[in-house]
Design an enzyme around this catalytic site. Structure first.
Site, mmCIF file in Angstrom:
data_model
loop_
_atom_site.group_PDB
_atom_site.id
_atom_site.type_symbol
_atom_site.label_atom_id
_atom_site.label_comp_id
_atom_site.label_asym_id
_atom_site.label_seq_id
_atom_site.Cartn_x
_atom_site.Cartn_y
_atom_site.Cartn_z
ATOM 1 C CB ALA B 117 -0.835 0.003 1.225
ATOM 2 C CB ALA B 118 3.783 2.518 1.608
ATOM 3 N N PRO B 119 3.043 4.423 -0.917
ATOM 4 C CG PRO B 119 3.513 6.478 -1.626
ATOM 5 C CD PRO B 119 3.517 5.037 -2.134
ATOM 6 N N GLY B 120 0.577 5.010 -0.407
ATOM 7 C CA GLY B 120 -0.940 5.366 -0.257
ATOM 8 C C GLY B 120 -1.738 6.138 -1.290
ATOM 9 C CB SER B 121 -1.162 6.805 -4.628
ATOM 10 O OG SER B 121 0.137 7.488 -4.397
ATOM 11 C CB CYS B 238 5.054 2.329 -12.906
ATOM 12 S SG CYS B 238 6.241 1.852 -11.244
#
Lengths: 155, 312
Positions: B117-121, B238
């Site tokens: 999950a980090a950084p949470g975007s 990505c």
């Protein structure tokens, strides 16, 4: 990580405190309030709390909303946004330039607030958390350092 | 004229070996700055109110056609250090990076897992689409990356979340058949976002992708096992490397009979068909239903997104 909701007694105490400080009549019924240490409180949902007890490795639950202090209660930005329109007193409206100053952590001048400890700042429908009222006629925003806009970024 | 960015020998070799890659266009894409983009936070205020506030400030906003609440931004002030960012009214996020969570079709009341999950975007994006209802589990194994994750969830006003710190490869051991939706945006070689950091292409080594692909497959299988029957999963990277994109998805299909790849081709985005074979590896034909875009396809990030359903 053990997370417990506030007891009925603690909830009544919180409700009384928020009514005294900000005129908030009642707490949202669909949320649970959790003690988070250092007199801080968080909110979450019942189903989240229940689910947290079924899985491993939980390190954080809930949104930080209130810090209780000896002489009042300070709402976080998110706490003030959550209570929003139910805040009926000790609310100050900021101008756009004051919003910028507030978000740097710098004080706002208000000389007409009387004998109150905390007020909540608002700009349009954006609530910006509590500020501590000083004896010098200034309100000191309680914005945590990591949320502050660097002063050199302001025009 | 500026000097072209030098690619490492391994990356040059990789690019030559990808049949539909146009290396000069890739070089050009990573020299251009990525478009400035953000999501408007509807957990705090109405979208129209925020947009009006930003436009009154002099910002020009243009909607991202493939993501609700996403906007391309043109502003003379620093968006990342603006009052609106700090107050949590916007979340800065690349335009293609909004596609994975948007594709997952999360609904208010769902039980959702963001495995890396980090950084949470993407977590904050899903919380927004869930309207702060249901349960959103944000998992992150790295201690260093947990703090920014929690900070971003706070700043965005996400109240239906809980954060766990577990090795994602082992998450399914105690949470199998649990979630309606799972997002697994895996650690990758980031060759699709090299415009942010040129050292990625200058120092790239093929061992990075070889090592990552094994981790990615383990994460993908664990993520899939966390799904309930009928649940949906998005796998995203990505990067442009077939070993990190086509290969893990193809291998999931080999490992799990109930996995079904759904077609994902947003008409508003340029995309290309994933490969069927590469360097002697053959991929399952269903992999062609995945979304793949190189950085020069949309002059934004390069992304690979697979939408997978768990059948019976």
């Amino acid at each position: 990580m053990r997370i417990e909701p506030l007891s009925q007694r603690e909830l009544r105490s919180l409700e009384g405190e928020l009514k005294r400080c900000y005129g908030i009549e009642s707490l949202p019924k669909d949320l649970v309030f959790l003690a988070a240490g250092e007199r801080k409180l968080k909110v979450s949902r019942v189903e989240v709390l229940e689910f947290s007890r079924t899985i491993r490795g939980v390190v954080n639950v809930g949104l930080y909303v209130v810090k209780m202090t000896r002489d009042g209660s300070s709402l976080s930005l998110e706490g003030s946004q959550l209570f929003g329109e139910s805040i009926k007193k000790n609310l100050i409206e900021l101008s756009e330039s004051e919003v910028s100053a507030w978000m740097t952590g710098g004080p706002i001048i208000r000389t007409d607030l009387g004998d109150v400890t905390y007020v909540i700042a608002k700009f349009k429908n954006l609530y910006l958390g509590s500020g501590r009222v000083g004896r010098d006629g200034r309100v000191y925003p309680q914005i945590p350092k990591w949320r502050r806009v660097p002063e050199n970024e302001l025009d | 004229m500026s000097r072209p960015i030098e690619l490492s020998d391994d990356l040059s070799g990789l690019m030559e070996g990808i049949p539909d890659m146009e290396v000069e266009l890739y070089r050009e894409a990573i020299t251009r700055p990525l478009p400035e983009c953000a999501r408007v936070n509807t957990l705090k205020m109405q979208e129209a109110e925020v947009v009006q506030m930003l436009e009154e400030r002099g910002w020009t906003l243009r909607p991202v056609p493939w993501a609700r609440y996403g906007y391309f931004i043109d502003s003379t002030e620093g968006v990342g250090s603006s009052v609106y960012h700090m107050a949590g009214l916007i979340y800065i996020q690349g335009p293609l990076s909004m596609l994975p969570a948007e594709s997952l079709d999360v609904r208010p009341g769902d039980r959702v897992l963001d495995l890396c999950a980090a950084p949470g975007s993407k977590s904050t994006q899903m919380a927004q689409l869930m309207e702060n209802r249901g349960v959103l589990v944000c998992n992150e194994v790295s201690t260093k990356r947990i703090r920014p994750l929690i900070s971003n969830l706070q700043r965005f006003g996400v109240l239906n979340h809980l954060v766990t710190q577990v090795d994602g490869r082992r998450f399914s051991r105690f949470a199998s058949h649990t979630f309606d939706r799972v997002l697994v945006d895996v650690p990758c070689s980031s060759l699709g976002i090299a415009a942010k950091d040129w050292s990625l292409v200058r120092t790239y080594s093929k061992t990075v992708s070889e090592r990552l692909s094994r981790l990615q497959l383990s994460l993908l299988i664990s993520a899939f096992d966390c799904l309930r029957e009928g649940g949906l999963l998005v796998y995203s990277t990505c990067t442009v490397h077939p070993l990190e994109n086509e290969w893990p998805v193809s291998n999931l299909l080999e490992e799990r009979d109930s996995a079904e790849v759904l077609s994902l081709r947003p008409s508003v985005l340029k995309s290309r068909s994933p490969l069927e074979e590469w360097e002697g590896l053959t991929f399952r034909s269903e992999v062609k239903r995945c979304f793949k875009a190189y950085p020069y396809d949309n002059w934004a990030e390069g992304f690979f997104v697979a939408l997978i359903r768990r059948g019976r």
